[in-house]
Design an enzyme around this catalytic site. Sequence first.
Site, PDB file in Angstrom:
ATOM      1  N   THR A   8      -6.076   4.620  -1.334  1.00  0.00           N
ATOM      2  CA  THR A   8      -4.888   4.123  -2.037  1.00  0.00           C
ATOM      3  C   THR A   8      -3.584   4.765  -1.558  1.00  0.00           C
ATOM      4  O   THR A   8      -2.594   4.080  -1.310  1.00  0.00           O
ATOM      5  CB  THR A   8      -5.044   4.397  -3.541  1.00  0.00           C
ATOM      6  OG1 THR A   8      -6.208   3.700  -3.981  1.00  0.00           O
ATOM      7  CG2 THR A   8      -3.850   3.913  -4.326  1.00  0.00           C
ATOM      8  N   ASP A  40       0.178   6.382 -10.387  1.00  0.00           N
ATOM      9  CA  ASP A  40       1.375   7.142  -9.991  1.00  0.00           C
ATOM     10  C   ASP A  40       1.547   7.151  -8.477  1.00  0.00           C
ATOM     11  O   ASP A  40       2.655   6.995  -7.963  1.00  0.00           O
ATOM     12  CB  ASP A  40       1.360   8.569 -10.570  1.00  0.00           C
ATOM     13  CG  ASP A  40       0.105   9.372 -10.257  1.00  0.00           C
ATOM     14  OD1 ASP A  40      -0.586   9.065  -9.268  1.00  0.00           O
ATOM     15  OD2 ASP A  40      -0.188  10.329 -11.013  1.00  0.00           O
ATOM     16  N   ASP A  69      -3.177  -2.198  -0.445  1.00  0.00           N
ATOM     17  CA  ASP A  69      -3.260  -0.854   0.134  1.00  0.00           C
ATOM     18  C   ASP A  69      -4.532  -0.670   0.960  1.00  0.00           C
ATOM     19  O   ASP A  69      -4.616   0.215   1.795  1.00  0.00           O
ATOM     20  CB  ASP A  69      -3.183   0.207  -0.968  1.00  0.00           C
ATOM     21  CG  ASP A  69      -4.238  -0.007  -2.049  1.00  0.00           C
ATOM     22  OD1 ASP A  69      -4.807  -1.117  -2.167  1.00  0.00           O
ATOM     23  OD2 ASP A  69      -4.515   0.961  -2.793  1.00  0.00           O
ATOM     24  N   HIS A  70      -5.522  -1.516   0.711  1.00  0.00           N
ATOM     25  CA  HIS A  70      -6.793  -1.487   1.450  1.00  0.00           C
ATOM     26  C   HIS A  70      -7.644  -2.628   0.928  1.00  0.00           C
ATOM     27  O   HIS A  70      -7.301  -3.240  -0.084  1.00  0.00           O
ATOM     28  CB  HIS A  70      -7.516  -0.141   1.276  1.00  0.00           C
ATOM     29  CG  HIS A  70      -7.692   0.265  -0.159  1.00  0.00           C
ATOM     30  ND1 HIS A  70      -8.606  -0.353  -1.001  1.00  0.00           N
ATOM     31  CD2 HIS A  70      -7.066   1.188  -0.919  1.00  0.00           C
ATOM     32  CE1 HIS A  70      -8.521   0.193  -2.201  1.00  0.00           C
ATOM     33  NE2 HIS A  70      -7.579   1.125  -2.196  1.00  0.00           N
TER      34      HIS A  70
END
Length: 540
Positions: free
Chosen positions: A74, A157, A332-333
Amino acid sequence: MRKFILAAATALFATSAAAQAPVPPPKLMIVISVDQFSADLWDEYRPQFTGGFARLASGTVFRNGYQSHATTETCPGHSTILTGDRPARTGIVSNGWANWDAARADKNIYCAEDEAAPDTTSRHYQVSAAHLRVPTLGDLMKTRWPLSRNIAVAGKDRAAVMMSGRHPDQRWYWDGKGFATDVLALQAAPRAVVRTNLAVAAQVARAEPPLQPPSFCAARAQPIAIEDHAPVGAGAFARAAGDVAGFEDSPAYDAAVLALSAALIGDMRLGKQSAPDLISIGLSATDYVGHKYGTGGQEMCLQLLELDRDLGDFFNRLDAWGIDYAVALTADHGGLDIPERLKLRGVADAARIDSDLTPAAIGEIVSKETGLAGPILANVGVIGDLYLDRHLQGSDRARALAAALAAYKRHPQVFAAYSKDEIARTPVPSGDPTRWSVLERVRASFDPERSGDLYVVLKPNITPIGHAAGSVATHGSPWDYDRRVPILFWRPNMPPSLRDDPIETVDLMPTVAAMIGVPLAPGSVDGHCLGGVGGVACPR
Ligand SMILES: [Zn+2]
């Protein structure tokens, strides 16, 4: 005849003039990351989308985007999206690493923390962008236009931090109880946040009945047995009153992030000032659903169709407010389904990692072979970047490294094991990311200060989670099911374009920069502006 040629030439001129007419920049740029949204899922579900994803599918669609680096986690993935740089330059090599020189007792470092903050650990940390080595697009926009606002909202976050960087105006992420921030000036939360947190708390306090699956999803509701674990595959997100984890692992979690994003856009009048604004949005529920249930069952189907609807509602609100906006969306992946279901679907080599492939087990082999006292390997991750324990120095360290590399290499589930030196000597890759060797993918994840002493890659379709763990599926490998993600661009009236050419997520930032008119020094980022995205004129 002559008249015809003239008419044809005029038409040609008109077409090319229209194509070259500069498209005015949008006033609000919206960049969305859908966590663990693989291109495999995009390809599979694209025909089912009728909401926000369908709208984005009517713009420019790159179905072969790549998070080109090896450690498809991430934090590194989010660090590529709005910096235009691969992890070797962003410095975000993984979600966490070891730093033996850290001033505190806990030497494990979380990617989005500041370990210099007093009384912190890698689990109870101070959220910070301190580790990000490069500026984000939002940082650059604020340099060019001081009145530009750089806003981030995300479930995680690390997603919010890596997409907004060092100079966010507002940055909100879920902390288990509500949306929180690390931006000190915001300790008194704006009304949009107070309102959303109250609504979310009321929602979590209520019991929720199961979602009613459409027939397309119900057809996937086949329970799959997993050793030492409850079956997965037929869930529908029913939850008891007060079940926070059940809320986080459900479509309602993304809906909350979109609700806060819309509330901030409305209250702050984003996209309504002379300077352009940026909001980056991290939608994390797809990742939690993937980890908890895998990607091939009714749960993922419901998650993606709910997200499609919620994204559609979100865009419709912005339309109603008359905001001039553009959207870029990626992930992100990617991810891999559970091996138990993959096997049923004919993926013969799908398996869970052997129990003798932990750092502790390999360390014992090394101790036995070399006579060196353990621990040999530090307890930082199971695969990917691995660190020799700090007590090993000099020739002992070299012997331990050689023995550990050999022990990994002879294990039947291991594809490759590389030493830090071997990775550092490898030239930084560029060009078509589908042609990179696995070692080149590892090089794109390499930072000399933060990367491990060795790097271990499992064979394809091996899930690095054993039995009886909380999660049943994951990502993080250099294989294309984890690397390949969709990259979508949309603006009103953008002509539809479906592209098969392989591109990288680092290309998103220079393309969006060209769209909104942020100049980049040549060669200052790894990515390249993508030609042919709507009316975007890439700098020559
Ligand atoms: Zn994940």
